[in-house]
Design a protein around this motif. Structure first.
Motif, short mmCIF file in Angstrom:
data_model
loop_
_atom_site.label_atom_id
_atom_site.label_comp_id
_atom_site.label_asym_id
_atom_site.label_seq_id
_atom_site.Cartn_x
_atom_site.Cartn_y
_atom_site.Cartn_z
N ILE A 282 -10.19 24.84 2.32
CA ILE A 282 -9.36 24.59 1.11
C ILE A 282 -8.70 25.84 0.71
CG2 ILE A 282 -9.83 24.28 -1.30
CD1 ILE A 282 -12.29 22.62 -0.90
N TYR A 283 -9.30 26.89 1.18
CA TYR A 283 -8.29 28.28 0.67
C TYR A 283 -7.14 28.37 1.50
CZ TYR A 283 -11.47 30.51 -2.62
OH TYR A 283 -12.23 30.87 -3.56
N GLY A 284 -7.08 28.00 2.82
CA GLY A 284 -6.19 28.14 3.68
C GLY A 284 -5.05 27.06 3.44
N MET A 285 -5.63 25.75 3.43
CA MET A 285 -4.62 24.57 3.30
C MET A 285 -3.93 24.20 1.62
SD MET A 285 -4.72 23.14 6.49
CE MET A 285 -4.87 21.34 6.63
N VAL A 286 -4.79 24.76 0.64
CA VAL A 286 -4.44 24.11 -0.65
C VAL A 286 -4.17 25.36 -1.57
CG1 VAL A 286 -5.40 22.82 -2.87
CG2 VAL A 286 -6.27 22.33 -0.39
N VAL A 287 -4.98 26.35 -1.54
CA VAL A 287 -4.88 27.56 -2.43
C VAL A 287 -3.61 28.34 -1.90
CG1 VAL A 287 -5.79 29.65 -3.45
CG2 VAL A 287 -7.12 27.54 -3.12
N PHE A 288 -3.93 28.72 -0.51
CA PHE A 288 -2.75 29.71 0.14
C PHE A 288 -2.00 28.95 1.21
CE2 PHE A 288 -5.94 32.74 -1.53
CZ PHE A 288 -5.19 33.32 -2.34
#
Length: 410
Positions: free
Chosen positions: A219-225
């Motif tokens: 989620i951090y790699g695909m959505v947030v950043f």
């Protein structure tokens, strides 16, 4: 909660209705320098003596059209994985990583987003809608993410040295060196790991906690950043590696949001690589009208992001009419304190800086919460912004490490 029904193409704002009451919580960060809402805390004469972040003769121009792309990853597989998990596993995720999964349900209105970029003032790092100035704040984003493990005074800082990408992935995934090495890819000027390998690991890993960790990393790699579509960037793993220690990701999220907005605004276009879902959720949270009837108490189980993601919204407003709506905003159209916030101290400066420097995963930027004191229901005055624009830089070259240390110490 009712769906807005009076927002039309004439440029008028709909009346949103919501009831709530604020509950005060004690601050977990006692040593931060807090703001006491006195209008003369920073006299305008001091501002005039030191100057602000703009160079002499600067004129802010509103571009006729900004060609901004908010191309997103496909989240369908992530949604399906989340839907398959039972309540116990979901509670485990919420406990460690907060309300991030609700970002998967936030729909991106590209026309609204492009209109927002038009009104972004890259020099001051804030939105200027007609007579209204607004900016996402650390406190608001912290309330939206709502993660109990976050320690707001433990700020992420890109280390000059530390475990290599390989070691971090081994620690996060619990997999052996050979497995991780075979899956690291070079994507442009950075190293990444493809989502498909993380997906397979989430589905098959024997340790449920590791499944949760890898899903959160995704989620951090695909959505947030979302820098490299379909991949998780090495820099994201560095931030994620610190989360288990209670480090707050919020300043880093804001830093990359502001940096990407600045880049798009100055260039008149480009691809936005910040978290568009959080930015739009923040925007909508400021347009609820408060009806003075029965109050609603925020419980510890209340999730503002969940509610914002589930709220139906009009998706047929043209970009031109969004522009007109934003340009004609009046103070009475805005709910200054976002409903997700509770009265508390605010972080308004750090160390010798007269504002707040933010460290992201790829670079740094500054923002001045005192520019938007009305968002805290306080009296507005002209704050110091000297050096604000000069705080923006990327983590490349030989000099950035010294500047990062200065900000980290502050």
């Amino acid at each position: 909660m009712s769906c807005p029904n009076s927002l039309d193409d004439s440029g008028s704002l709909s009346e949103y209705i919501r009831t709530y009451v604020f509950v005060r919580f004690s601050s977990p960060c006692r040593h931060r320098e807090m703001y006491s809402p006195e209008p003369n805390s920073v006299p305008e004469t001091t501002q005039q003596e030191k100057g602000d972040s703009l160079t002499e003769g600067y004129v802010s121009e509103l571009l006729d059209f900004t060609r901004v792309s908010v191309t997103q990853n496909n989240f369908q597989e992530m949604k399906e994985i989340w839907a398959q998990w039972d309540d116990e596993v979901k509670r485990l995720f919420y406990c460690h990583y907060g309300d991030l999964p609700y970002l998967l349900d936030v729909k991106i209105d590209e026309r609204l987003f492009r209109a927002l970029v038009q009104y972004w003032n890259s020099a001051y790092s804030c939105f200027t809608f007609g007579k209204v100035d607004l900016v996402p704040t650390i406190e608001e984003y912290t309330a939206l993410i709502r993660c109990p493990k976050i320690q707001v005074d433990r700020i992420y800082s890109k280390g000059a040295s530390g475990p290599a990408f390989l070691k971090k992935l081994m620690n996060i995934t619990g997999m052996r060196e050979q497995w991780v090495t075979a899956r690291i890819k070079q994507k442009g000027d950075c190293r990444c790991i493809p989502w498909r390998h993380l997906r397979d690991l989430i589905l098959a890993h024997p340790d449920m906690k590791k499944r949760v960790d890898v899903f959160a990393l995704s989620i951090y790699g695909m959505v947030v950043f979302p820098k490299a579509l379909g991949h998780v960037d090495e820099a994201v793993s560095d931030l994620f590696d610190r989360l288990s220690k209670g480090t707050t990701p919020v300043p880093a999220i804001l830093a990359e949001t502001f940096r990407s907005l600045n880049a798009c605004r100055r260039a008149g276009g480009g691809r936005f690589i910040g978290c568009a879902q959080l930015l739009l959720s923040w925007f909508h949270s400021h347009f609820w009208k408060v009806e003075k009837v029965s109050y609603r108490v925020f419980s510890e189980n209340y999730s503002p992001l969940k509610e914002l993601a589930a709220t139906p919204r009009r998706d047929d407003i043209t970009e031109e009419n969004w522009m007109a709506i934003l340009q004609n905003l009046e103070e009475e159209d805005v709910e200054w304190r976002a409903p997700s916030m509770v009265p508390d101290e605010i972080l308004y400066r750090c160390g010798d800086f007269d504002w707040v420097p933010l460290l992201g995963v790829w670079g740094a930027v500054g923002y001045a919460p005192l520019l938007v004191l009305r968002q805290y229901r306080s009296r507005q005055f002209t704050p110091l912004t000297y050096g604000l624009a000069q705080c923006e830089f990327v983590f490349t070259g030989n000099n950035y490490k010294r500047r990062v240390r200065e900000i980290s110490n502050a």
